[in-house]
Design an enzyme around this catalytic site. Structure first.
Site, mmCIF file in Angstrom:
data_model
loop_
_atom_site.group_PDB
_atom_site.id
_atom_site.type_symbol
_atom_site.label_atom_id
_atom_site.label_comp_id
_atom_site.label_asym_id
_atom_site.label_seq_id
_atom_site.Cartn_x
_atom_site.Cartn_y
_atom_site.Cartn_z
ATOM 1 N N HIS A 116 -11.144 -3.722 3.079
ATOM 2 C CA HIS A 116 -11.043 -3.380 4.512
ATOM 3 C C HIS A 116 -11.899 -2.168 4.889
ATOM 4 O O HIS A 116 -12.028 -1.866 6.070
ATOM 5 C CB HIS A 116 -9.583 -3.110 4.866
ATOM 6 C CG HIS A 116 -9.052 -1.875 4.182
ATOM 7 N ND1 HIS A 116 -8.900 -1.787 2.820
ATOM 8 C CD2 HIS A 116 -8.681 -0.681 4.666
ATOM 9 C CE1 HIS A 116 -8.447 -0.597 2.503
ATOM 10 N NE2 HIS A 116 -8.304 0.109 3.600
ATOM 11 N N ASP A 117 -12.428 -1.453 3.889
ATOM 12 C CA ASP A 117 -13.260 -0.279 4.168
ATOM 13 C C ASP A 117 -14.742 -0.575 3.991
ATOM 14 O O ASP A 117 -15.580 0.285 4.265
ATOM 15 C CB ASP A 117 -12.934 0.858 3.192
ATOM 16 C CG ASP A 117 -11.585 1.489 3.450
ATOM 17 O OD1 ASP A 117 -11.114 1.434 4.603
ATOM 18 O OD2 ASP A 117 -11.002 2.033 2.491
ATOM 19 N N ASP A 139 0.849 -1.169 0.000
ATOM 20 C CA ASP A 139 0.000 0.000 0.000
ATOM 21 C C ASP A 139 0.895 1.232 0.000
ATOM 22 O O ASP A 139 1.859 1.300 0.760
ATOM 23 C CB ASP A 139 -0.870 0.000 1.275
ATOM 24 C CG ASP A 139 -2.318 0.336 0.981
ATOM 25 O OD1 ASP A 139 -2.540 1.425 0.410
ATOM 26 O OD2 ASP A 139 -3.205 -0.462 1.315
ATOM 27 N N ASP A 148 -3.225 4.535 -2.270
ATOM 28 C CA ASP A 148 -4.323 5.058 -1.466
ATOM 29 C C ASP A 148 -4.786 6.426 -1.977
ATOM 30 O O ASP A 148 -3.952 7.316 -2.206
ATOM 31 C CB ASP A 148 -3.812 5.194 -0.022
ATOM 32 C CG ASP A 148 -4.933 5.376 0.986
ATOM 33 O OD1 ASP A 148 -5.778 4.478 1.106
ATOM 34 O OD2 ASP A 148 -4.962 6.422 1.667
ATOM 35 N N GLU A 206 -6.423 3.639 -5.920
ATOM 36 C CA GLU A 206 -7.745 3.770 -5.318
ATOM 37 C C GLU A 206 -8.269 5.155 -5.691
ATOM 38 O O GLU A 206 -7.653 6.160 -5.362
ATOM 39 C CB GLU A 206 -7.667 3.623 -3.800
ATOM 40 C CG GLU A 206 -9.056 3.560 -3.171
ATOM 41 C CD GLU A 206 -9.109 4.098 -1.749
ATOM 42 O OE1 GLU A 206 -10.050 3.747 -1.023
ATOM 43 O OE2 GLU A 206 -8.232 4.889 -1.367
HETATM 44 O O1 TEU Z 1 -9.835 5.107 1.840
HETATM 45 C C1 TEU Z 1 -10.255 6.264 1.184
HETATM 46 C C2 TEU Z 1 -11.698 6.330 0.940
HETATM 47 O O2 TEU Z 1 -12.159 6.223 -0.153
HETATM 48 C C3 TEU Z 1 -12.563 6.588 2.071
HETATM 49 O O3 TEU Z 1 -13.465 7.593 1.751
HETATM 50 C C4 TEU Z 1 -13.225 5.322 2.415
HETATM 51 O O4 TEU Z 1 -14.346 5.129 1.628
HETATM 52 C C5 TEU Z 1 -13.469 5.397 3.854
HETATM 53 O O5 TEU Z 1 -13.126 4.141 4.334
HETATM 54 C C6 TEU Z 1 -14.822 5.831 4.251
HETATM 55 O O6 TEU Z 1 -15.692 4.780 4.481
HETATM 56 C C7 TEU Z 1 -8.467 4.938 2.005
HETATM 57 C C8 TEU Z 1 -8.196 3.700 2.815
HETATM 58 O O7 TEU Z 1 -8.621 2.573 2.106
HETATM 59 C C9 TEU Z 1 -8.828 3.833 4.160
HETATM 60 O O8 TEU Z 1 -8.677 2.678 4.932
HETATM 61 C C10 TEU Z 1 -8.181 5.008 4.847
HETATM 62 O O9 TEU Z 1 -8.830 5.260 6.068
HETATM 63 C C11 TEU Z 1 -8.221 6.268 3.994
HETATM 64 O O10 TEU Z 1 -7.861 6.051 2.644
HETATM 65 C C12 TEU Z 1 -7.233 7.268 4.519
HETATM 66 O O11 TEU Z 1 -5.935 6.817 4.286
#
Ligand code: TEU
Ligand code: CA
Length: 561
Positions: A328-329, A98, A198, A255
């Site tokens: 993971h999100d 990442d 990210d 992403e």
């Molecule tokens: O996520 C970015 C993102 O798109 C966020 O808006 C995401 O949808 C968020 O989890 C809200 O529900 C990335 C990573 O994947 C995330 O884990 C991090 O918290 C974030 O960036 C900040 O680095």
């Protein structure tokens, strides 16, 4: 179409904190991953995407990095990381890391020096004066509050699109970009095989920082139009490609929340030399009310079909897509798009069939392969995710019912995906000998990898089979084949053909928990020449029977002879 290893690969995402704990401190670690490499090899994956393992104070579980050249103490050491690379490569598994460079941790040395205006760090971050004691503009941050935080020592505000502990780097500053590229090369020279980047489409901000539009009743304005796909983002990525990416045989996936197909293509168009593929969020959004992930919506299959079509049509000439149904999100795929009770097995298998047969590189999120589900902790105290906790606080302050807020958390919390992987039915699901940092999903006695390994009807066994199938030489249509929708007007069944060099594969999926019957019209598909290659049910085909019926969540993949 150009052939590349990363188009043929199946990627498996590891969220290290929740994957496997080797030393009993309750936190997953690198040695824990090494111990499971044989399991992953047997599953059949080619690439591991490792969520951040760098040094971090863990305000956002590693997405707040305080040292890019060091490993988080809880995860192990640089020697462990090197060992992981060797052990993975010995098994022909690649590792992508990442890359979190929209922001760092506020505990990064660069930020500490930036506060003190020590060169060359003075302009490493985005510092602005306040406007008569108020922040420079009205934007709201992703994890609540203003995007601006006042720093007394420097007597200025800094920008943070995410938490206060995640200050945004100033990509306008060439020294920042150079430093990031150096760091990327350092990791690539260590032998990693690429990056997942990210929020890479947030790195360039509109330099006038105008106020954002405010929705009724909201305290903050929406800054997204001024930092999503910002003015210089493609210039920066082309520079990164020229200086770093083009020098290695690697894979890159950006992403990119909020991109449309047309915007997405700009990042992955082979002629533009930026990235290999992006993660868009359109499929995720089909079951949420648009723009509010906390509100549940019914799955509308027409919407889903439309999304797949649009991305395919836009990308087919010179782009490449990535396909994922959870990460993971996002909550667990089977709980969101399937049925995690009555048809858990069937729907999990149907969904992976979808994932593995669409055009694009498929991504599996840890635990998905055993059909892990969302979790419902009674108390907010058992939640760990910063987004969930901040949201809970904010809604309570608004005076909303606690029960109502918890329901939303059960649907949308990121912790749904972050409970420990369920390895077996021993204490803590075999994840750890100590107390896990987040509770295990109580259903681990029923759902775990050990019991599925030997069970021919298990979700895990199906994953192993379908990955094998996707990679068979005579199924190249699943990778490079074109995509042609079938039964477009059906609201229950998703069906398509993939064709490549005379090979033809026909996929038909029932997306709902009830039967489907249909007369397949002559011409669409010649059912006398169908050879079933995989299904999540026992299937008997009556060659003469033109009346096709599917059971709840039934999935079938045929070779058309
Ligand atoms: O996520 C970015 C993102 O798109 C966020 O808006 C995401 O949808 C968020 O989890 C809200 O529900 C990335 C990573 O994947 C995330 O884990 C991090 O918290 C974030 O960036 C900040 O680095
Ligand atoms: Ca550990």
């Amino acid at each position: 179409m150009k052939e590349h290893w990363w188009k043929e690969a199946v990627v498996y995402q590891i969220y290290p904190r929740s994957f496997n704990d080797s030393n009993g401190d309750g936190i997953g670690d690198l040695q824990g991953i090494i111990n499971k490499l044989d399991y992953l090899k047997k599953l059949g994956i080619d690439v591991i995407w490792l969520s951040p393992v760098y040094q971090s104070p863990n305000d956002d579980n590693g997405y707040d990095i305080s040292d890019y050249y060091d490993i988080m103490d809880e995860f192990g050491s640089m020697e462990d990381m090197e060992k992981l690379l060797v052990e993975a490569h010995q098994r022909d598994i690649k590792i992508i890391m990442d890359l979190v460079v929209n922001h760092t941790s506020d505990e990064h040395e660069w930020f500490e020096k930036s506060i003190k205006k020590i060169e060359p760090y003075q302009d490493y971050y985005i510092w602005k004066d306040g406007k008569k004691g108020a922040p420079p503009n009205n934007w709201g941050a992703m994890f609540g509050g203003s995007v601006w935080e006042y720093n007394e020592e420097r007597n200025q505000y800094y920008l943070h699109l995410f938490s206060v502990k995640q200050p945004d780097l100033n990509w306008e500053n060439p020294a920042v970009r150079e430093t990031v590229y150096e760091m990327m090369k350092w990791w690539l020279n260590k032998g990693i095989d690429g990056f997942r980047m990210d929020v890479i489409n947030y790195i360039s901000k509109d330099q006038s920082y105008p106020d954002g539009k405010k929705e009724k009743g909201e305290k903050y304005g929406n800054g997204a139009p001024y930092f999503i796909n910002g003015p210089r983002v493609h210039e920066f990525l082309q520079e990164m490609n020229e200086i770093v990416l083009s020098k290695y045989d690697i894979m890159t996936v950006g992403e990119t929340p909020g991109v449309t197909p047309a915007e997405g293509l700009k990042y992955v168009d082979e002629a533009r030399n930026e990235l290999n593929m992006v993660f868009h969020f359109d499929i995720m959004d089909t079951v949420d009310v648009v723009s509010d992930k906390w509100e549940k919506d019914r799955l509308d299959l027409f919407k889903m079909k439309d999304i797949i079509n649009k991305w395919y049509e836009t990308f087919k000439k010179q782009g490449w897509n990535s396909i994922y149904l959870n990460n993971h999100d996002r909550p667990r795929m089977v709980s969101r798009f399937g049925d995690d009770e009555k048809y858990r097995r069937e729907s999990a298998k149907m969904l992976i069939t979808f994932n593995m047969t669409l055009p694009g590189t498929p991504y599996i999120y840890q635990g998905e392969e055993i059909g892990m589900c969302n979790v419902q902790f009674e108390s907010i105290d058992d939640y760990r995710d910063i987004e969930t906790l901040n949201r809970y606080q904010k809604e309570i302050e608004k005076g909303r019912e606690q029960k109502e807020i918890m329901e939303e958390i059960y649907w949308a919390s990121r912790d749904n995906a972050r409970t420990p992987v369920q390895w077996d039915d021993s204490e803590n699901a075999g994840f750890s000998n100590g107390e896990p940092w987040i509770k295990v999903n109580p259903n681990y006695k029923k759902i775990n990898a050990a019991s599925q390994q030997e069970d021919p009807a298990s979700v895990l066994k199906y994953y192993q089979d379908i990955i094998k199938l996707r990679k068979k030489k005579d199924n190249k249509a699943l990778i490079y084949g074109n995509y042609q929708p079938v039964l477009e007007d059906d609201k229950q069944v998703f069906s398509y053909l993939r064709k490549y060099n005379g090979e033809k594969i026909f996929v038909i999926l029932n997306f709902f928990g009830y039967n489907w019957e249909h007369n397949l019209e002559e011409g669409i598909i010649d059912y006398n020449h169908l050879e079933l290659i995989i299904s999540n049910y026992e299937v008997q085909i009556n060659k003469k029977d033109t009346n096709f019926s599917l059971r709840p969540y039934e999935a079938r993949v045929y070779r058309v002879k």
